[in-house]
Motif scaffolding. Structure first.
Motif, PDB file in Angstrom:
ATOM      1  N   GLY A 151     -45.937  51.629 -23.836  1.00 33.36           N
ATOM      2  CA  GLY A 151     -46.485  52.857 -23.182  1.00 33.36           C
ATOM      3  C   GLY A 151     -45.300  53.652 -22.524  1.00 33.36           C
ATOM      4  N   TRP A 152     -44.370  52.762 -21.953  1.00 35.88           N
ATOM      5  CA  TRP A 152     -43.200  53.539 -21.567  1.00 35.88           C
ATOM      6  C   TRP A 152     -42.535  54.527 -22.492  1.00 35.88           C
ATOM      7  CZ3 TRP A 152     -43.287  54.355 -16.867  1.00 35.88           C
ATOM      8  CH2 TRP A 152     -43.690  53.528 -15.852  1.00 35.88           C
ATOM      9  N   THR A 153     -42.359  53.983 -23.723  1.00 38.90           N
ATOM     10  CA  THR A 153     -41.772  54.735 -25.074  1.00 38.90           C
ATOM     11  C   THR A 153     -42.702  56.085 -25.170  1.00 38.90           C
ATOM     12  OG1 THR A 153     -40.777  52.626 -25.935  1.00 38.90           O
ATOM     13  CG2 THR A 153     -41.135  54.778 -27.463  1.00 38.90           C
ATOM     14  N   GLY A 154     -44.085  55.825 -25.200  1.00 39.44           N
ATOM     15  CA  GLY A 154     -44.988  56.853 -25.413  1.00 39.44           C
ATOM     16  C   GLY A 154     -44.653  57.984 -24.481  1.00 39.44           C
ATOM     17  N   LEU A 155     -44.353  57.660 -23.267  1.00 44.87           N
ATOM     18  CA  LEU A 155     -44.016  58.586 -22.046  1.00 44.87           C
ATOM     19  C   LEU A 155     -42.701  59.246 -22.094  1.00 44.87           C
ATOM     20  CD1 LEU A 155     -46.048  56.940 -19.225  1.00 44.87           C
ATOM     21  CD2 LEU A 155     -46.790  58.864 -20.268  1.00 44.87           C
ATOM     22  N   VAL A 166     -40.004  57.564 -21.798  1.00 45.50           N
ATOM     23  CA  VAL A 166     -38.802  56.784 -21.104  1.00 45.50           C
ATOM     24  C   VAL A 166     -37.735  56.137 -21.839  1.00 45.50           C
ATOM     25  CG1 VAL A 166     -38.509  54.674 -19.328  1.00 45.50           C
ATOM     26  CG2 VAL A 166     -40.606  56.321 -19.167  1.00 45.50           C
ATOM     27  N   PHE A 191     -42.323  64.983 -20.341  1.00 45.13           N
ATOM     28  CA  PHE A 191     -42.118  64.908 -19.022  1.00 45.13           C
ATOM     29  C   PHE A 191     -40.397  65.175 -18.826  1.00 45.13           C
ATOM     30  CE2 PHE A 191     -45.730  62.426 -19.163  1.00 45.13           C
ATOM     31  CZ  PHE A 191     -46.692  63.139 -18.601  1.00 45.13           C
ATOM     32  N   ALA A 243     -38.439  55.048 -13.972  1.00 46.51           N
ATOM     33  CA  ALA A 243     -39.847  54.306 -14.223  1.00 46.51           C
ATOM     34  C   ALA A 243     -40.006  53.092 -13.220  1.00 46.51           C
ATOM     35  CB  ALA A 243     -39.925  53.968 -15.562  1.00 46.51           C
TER      36      ALA A 243
END
Length: 149
Positions: A74-78, A80, A87, A95
């Motif tokens: 999930g973090w990778t998808g955002l 981060v 973003f 994060a």
């Protein structure tokens, strides 16, 4: 029939093991949030137990690492930690700070707190040893050693 080696009792509870703590913490978290029994977890307690539960998943590994992998993806998808994303460039420290801010200001109930703290338990150690975000994880790991995991 022995469930643990006879000499393995290293705490007042006997030998628990990291997988055993993961099972017990998960049971406490789920049934404490549901609250139909003798224990009804408040928002803060649900968050605290969720953090310990996530740390026990990290320690246990094996199948218990699946939630951590979902959070990392999930973090990778955002974006981060992977350079400029949708973003902009977001570091793991940002994060971690965002999770902390949500803990302080977001309107939480026990379920939301449990999810947020569980995500934090997987994210904060990723900031690296020596960062302020790793302190709660190190403290929890020390508690596990005390209780024989």
């Amino acid at each position: 029939m022995y469930l643990a080696a006879p000499g393995s009792a290293s705490s007042v509870f006997g030998f628990l093991g990291s997988g055993g703590i993961a099972v017990c913490a998960t049971l406490l978290l789920v049934f404490g949030i549901i609250g139909k029994g003798k224990v009804k977890l408040t928002t803060f307690r649900a968050g605290l137990i969720a953090f310990v539960t996530g740390a026990s998943y990290n320690a246990a590994g094996k199948i218990w690492s699946s939630p951590q992998q979902v959070v990392e993806q999930g973090w990778t998808g955002l974006g981060v930690g992977g350079g400029p994303g949708a973003f902009g460039e977001i570091g793991i420290g940002a994060a971690c700070l965002a999770l902390f801010i949500l803990m302080l200001v977001a309107p939480l109930n026990p379920v939301r707190a449990a999810v947020l703290f569980l995500v934090a338990s997987f994210t904060w150690p990723s900031a690296g040893v020596g960062s302020i975000w790793d302190v709660p994880s190190q403290f929890t790991a020390a508690l596990f050693l005390i209780f024989g995991a």
